[in-house]
Design a protein around this motif. Structure first.
Motif, PDB file in Angstrom:
ATOM      1  N   ARG A 179      30.588  42.747  34.731  1.00 19.78           N
ATOM      2  CA  ARG A 179      31.549  42.333  35.742  1.00 19.78           C
ATOM      3  C   ARG A 179      31.860  40.861  35.505  1.00 19.78           C
ATOM      4  NH1 ARG A 179      32.327  45.392  40.173  1.00 19.78           N
ATOM      5  NH2 ARG A 179      32.794  43.526  41.399  1.00 19.78           N
ATOM      6  N   GLU A 181      32.066  38.467  37.586  1.00 14.48           N
ATOM      7  CA  GLU A 181      31.158  37.590  38.345  1.00 14.48           C
ATOM      8  C   GLU A 181      29.831  37.421  37.622  1.00 14.48           C
ATOM      9  OE1 GLU A 181      31.000  37.251  42.685  1.00 14.48           O
ATOM     10  OE2 GLU A 181      32.190  39.100  42.746  1.00 14.48           O
ATOM     11  N   PHE A 200      45.422  34.564  37.914  1.00 13.57           N
ATOM     12  CA  PHE A 200      44.940  35.909  38.235  1.00 13.57           C
ATOM     13  C   PHE A 200      43.415  35.936  38.326  1.00 13.57           C
ATOM     14  CE2 PHE A 200      43.351  40.033  36.707  1.00 13.57           C
ATOM     15  CZ  PHE A 200      43.899  40.870  37.670  1.00 13.57           C
ATOM     16  N   LEU A 201      42.737  35.361  37.338  1.00 12.38           N
ATOM     17  CA  LEU A 201      41.276  35.390  37.325  1.00 12.38           C
ATOM     18  C   LEU A 201      40.686  34.587  38.479  1.00 12.38           C
ATOM     19  CD1 LEU A 201      40.627  35.077  33.486  1.00 12.38           C
ATOM     20  CD2 LEU A 201      40.398  37.125  34.906  1.00 12.38           C
ATOM     21  N   GLN A 204      40.311  36.681  41.500  1.00 10.65           N
ATOM     22  CA  GLN A 204      39.356  37.788  41.499  1.00 10.65           C
ATOM     23  C   GLN A 204      37.960  37.368  41.914  1.00 10.65           C
ATOM     24  OE1 GLN A 204      40.933  40.614  41.149  1.00 10.65           O
ATOM     25  NE2 GLN A 204      42.709  39.322  40.660  1.00 10.65           N
ATOM     26  N   TYR A 210      35.309  31.232  39.595  1.00 11.46           N
ATOM     27  CA  TYR A 210      35.812  31.212  38.227  1.00 11.46           C
ATOM     28  C   TYR A 210      36.163  29.786  37.805  1.00 11.46           C
ATOM     29  CZ  TYR A 210      38.748  31.957  34.144  1.00 11.46           C
ATOM     30  OH  TYR A 210      39.289  31.899  32.875  1.00 11.46           O
ATOM     31  N   ASP A 258      35.146  45.568  35.931  1.00 13.56           N
ATOM     32  CA  ASP A 258      36.037  45.427  37.081  1.00 13.56           C
ATOM     33  C   ASP A 258      37.257  46.338  36.960  1.00 13.56           C
ATOM     34  OD1 ASP A 258      34.859  42.703  38.319  1.00 13.56           O
ATOM     35  OD2 ASP A 258      34.917  42.566  36.132  1.00 13.56           O
ATOM     36  N   TRP A 260      40.179  45.959  38.097  1.00 15.36           N
ATOM     37  CA  TRP A 260      41.420  45.228  37.863  1.00 15.36           C
ATOM     38  C   TRP A 260      41.610  44.846  36.392  1.00 15.36           C
ATOM     39  CZ3 TRP A 260      39.606  40.993  35.618  1.00 15.36           C
ATOM     40  CH2 TRP A 260      38.416  40.417  36.069  1.00 15.36           C
ATOM     41  N   ARG A 263      45.389  46.603  33.602  1.00 21.33           N
ATOM     42  CA  ARG A 263      46.609  46.274  34.324  1.00 21.33           C
ATOM     43  C   ARG A 263      47.819  46.916  33.641  1.00 21.33           C
ATOM     44  NH1 ARG A 263      47.004  39.942  34.880  1.00 21.33           N
ATOM     45  NH2 ARG A 263      47.065  40.083  32.596  1.00 21.33           N
TER      46      ARG A 263
END
Length: 296
Positions: A179, A181, A200-201, A204, A210, A258, A260, A263
């Protein structure tokens, strides 16, 4: 209402430059002549379109509406001329990944078959792509990820999978997938702040996690991979970019768990029916090539 194409072009030039003198120069008119034309245009419309200020001009609310419609009218005139001449110019806004990884090959084949066509390709963030297409500044837009409800027509044409790129001997390679994270325990290499992927990151990971992991930010995926190869950190990028650079650099890819990370890439237009023939042809070409885009 009787409108002159010269006046429409003048108004657009003034609005975009925020200055009557600069707009007049772009339209090859003197400032007094431009001022007289704008006053006559406002009388014809029946509403004020510009507010004159010491440092330039700004649009009224009606001026904003008029600007959008003027751009569309002028673009349709361009389309008509292009169709008659068998040529054309396409204004295309796209995010970083599309500009660097997808469009070069797609456009090369498209343009090779159409020597009279020109493409104005500009790299933009997703929000800028959406605004450009909405306002008629761009004919087509290409973005990755979810597109908010904007009234635009959205056509998905391929997928964009994000992966974690690490040095060949990095301890993160011990896991089959991670992941995002979990990967923040290591220093990250990222793109510059203005990039769509960076934004974008950041979205998340809560509470700036991040951003705090970023040790260095660069301008391209190639620069990211060079930093990663040198042991500066690890980084997240599209699998198409990762595969291309992994072929010549000592870096490896690890899947992201993840949801997401997978995409959709989409083409954005205001109204496909109103596009010029050449714009429709490029849209069809992108859709046809979508299935062949490298996914790793």
């Amino acid at each position: 209402m009787k409108l002159d194409l010269v006046d429409l072009g003048l108004f657009v030039n003034i609005a975009e430059s925020g200055n009557l003198t600069h707009g007049a120069s772009k339209s090859f008119l003197s400032p007094p002549a431009a001022s007289a034309r704008i006053k006559a245009l406002e009388q014809e419309v029946g509403r004020p379109l510009l507010v004159r200020e010491n440092k330039g001009v700004r649009l009224t609310a009606d001026g904003q509406t008029f600007l959008r419609q003027a751009r569309l009218v002028l673009r349709q005139v361009d389309f008509m001329q292009d169709e008659m001449l068998g040529a054309g110019r396409i204004r295309l806004f796209a995010n970083t990944t599309a500009v660097t990884e997808i469009l070069p090959d797609v456009l090369a084949g498209f343009l090779a078959e159409r020597p009279g066509v020109k493409v104005d390709l500009q790299e933009r963030t997703t929000s800028e792509v959406i605004r450009g297409v909405t306002e008629g500044v761009a004919d087509l837009g290409v973005v990755s990820g979810d597109v908010p409800m904007t009234g635009l027509e959205v056509t998905r044409f391929s997928e964009d999978r994000l992966v974690l790129v690490t040095p060949a001997d990095h301890p993160a390679l011990g896991a089959r997938s991670l992941r995002l994270e979990d990967s923040l325990a290591y220093d990250h290499v990222g793109l510059h702040d203005g990039s769509t992927l960076n934004r974008f990151l950041r979205g998340q990971v809560p509470h700036g996690g991040y951003e705090r992991s970023l040790r260095i930010q660069v301008r391209s995926y190639e620069a990211m991979c060079r930093m990663i190869e040198a042991g500066v950190g690890i980084g997240v990028m599209p699998v198409s970019a990762a595969c291309r650079h992994a072929a010549v650099m000592n870096v490896r890819m690890t899947s992201l768990k993840d949801s997401w990370a997978l995409r959709h890439r989409s083409i954005l237009v205001r109204d496909r029916r109103a596009l010029s023939g050449i714009c429709k042809a490029l849209m069809d070409h992108l859709i046809a090539k979508g299935d062949t885009v490298e996914q790793g």
